[in-house]
Design a protein around this motif. Structure first.
Motif, short mmCIF file in Angstrom:
data_model
loop_
_atom_site.label_atom_id
_atom_site.label_comp_id
_atom_site.label_asym_id
_atom_site.label_seq_id
_atom_site.Cartn_x
_atom_site.Cartn_y
_atom_site.Cartn_z
N GLY A 111 0.76 -1.19 0.05
CA GLY A 111 0.06 -0.05 0.00
C GLY A 111 0.82 1.19 -0.05
O GLY A 111 0.51 2.09 -1.01
N PRO A 112 1.91 1.44 0.94
CA PRO A 112 2.72 2.62 0.90
C PRO A 112 3.21 3.02 -0.26
O PRO A 112 3.26 4.09 -0.85
N THR A 113 3.92 1.93 -0.92
CA THR A 113 4.57 2.17 -2.15
C THR A 113 3.67 2.57 -3.35
O THR A 113 3.97 3.68 -4.00
N LEU B 17 -6.71 6.62 3.15
CA LEU B 17 -6.96 5.77 4.34
C LEU B 17 -6.51 4.40 4.25
O LEU B 17 -6.74 3.55 3.43
N PHE B 18 -5.66 4.10 5.30
CA PHE B 18 -4.94 2.50 5.23
C PHE B 18 -5.58 1.88 6.39
O PHE B 18 -5.86 2.21 7.30
N LEU C 88 2.87 1.12 12.23
CA LEU C 88 2.75 1.72 11.00
C LEU C 88 3.04 2.98 10.77
O LEU C 88 3.98 3.19 9.48
N ARG C 89 2.77 3.91 11.45
CA ARG C 89 2.94 5.33 11.10
C ARG C 89 4.63 5.50 11.06
O ARG C 89 5.23 6.23 10.20
N ASP D 207 2.81 11.67 4.88
CA ASP D 207 2.08 12.44 5.78
C ASP D 207 0.40 12.44 5.44
O ASP D 207 -0.05 11.94 4.36
N HIS D 208 -0.49 12.98 6.27
CA HIS D 208 -1.85 12.76 6.03
C HIS D 208 -2.19 11.53 5.49
O HIS D 208 -3.01 11.57 4.54
#
Length: 149
Positions: A82-84, A99-100, A109-110, A116-117
């Motif tokens: 997801g982050p990638t 929204l993760f 996770l953070r 950001d955001h």
């Protein structure tokens, strides 16, 4: 050990704008069951929902959409997480609301995600929690846009 986390006081409920149930969401989740339940719940709440089963497909869908109001994505997925995926989307649209969803602890996770955001929705979640999180993320995004101006 085993004690529940202290209750966080609920944020005061802002008068909801008419955006509740409007908007186009891109839902990226590799578990078919979770994706199907979330898609049905959000469609029923009035959102337009486009789904993808992993990050690369998510990017393809994103590229083909004129408008994405919120990306809802699992964090851990095969091939592209997801982050990638979100970083690639944000490169094109820096203000994209995200929204993760994840079964991992939000703090953990953070730290590892460092984007950001983004909003977090812990798994497992109920349909009501999902709708609430989506609504809050859209609300937040709307406020961020107006605050930046």
């Amino acid at each position: 050990p085993g004690s529940a986390a202290p209750a966080v006081p609920a944020a005061p409920i802002r008068a909801r704008k008419s955006q509740w149930g409007t908007g186009t969401l891109l839902l990226v989740e590799d578990e078919d069951m979770v994706r199907a339940v979330a898609e049905r719940a959000l469609t029923r709440a009035g959102y337009g929902v486009v789904t993808a089963s992993q990050g690369e497909e998510g990017l393809e869908r994103f590229a083909g959409m004129d408008k994405v109001d919120l990306v809802i994505s699992d964090v851990v997925m095969p091939t592209m997480d997801g982050p990638t995926m979100v970083r690639a989307m944000r490169a094109k649209r820096p203000a994209l609301p995200v929204l993760f969803m994840s079964g991992y602890a939000e703090e953990q996770l953070r730290q590892s995600i460092d984007i950001d955001h983004v909003a977090f929705l812990p798994k497992p979640f109920s349909v009501a929690q999902l709708a609430e999180a989506v609504s809050a993320a859209l609300d937040d995004a709307a406020h961020r846009v107006s605050d930046d101006g």
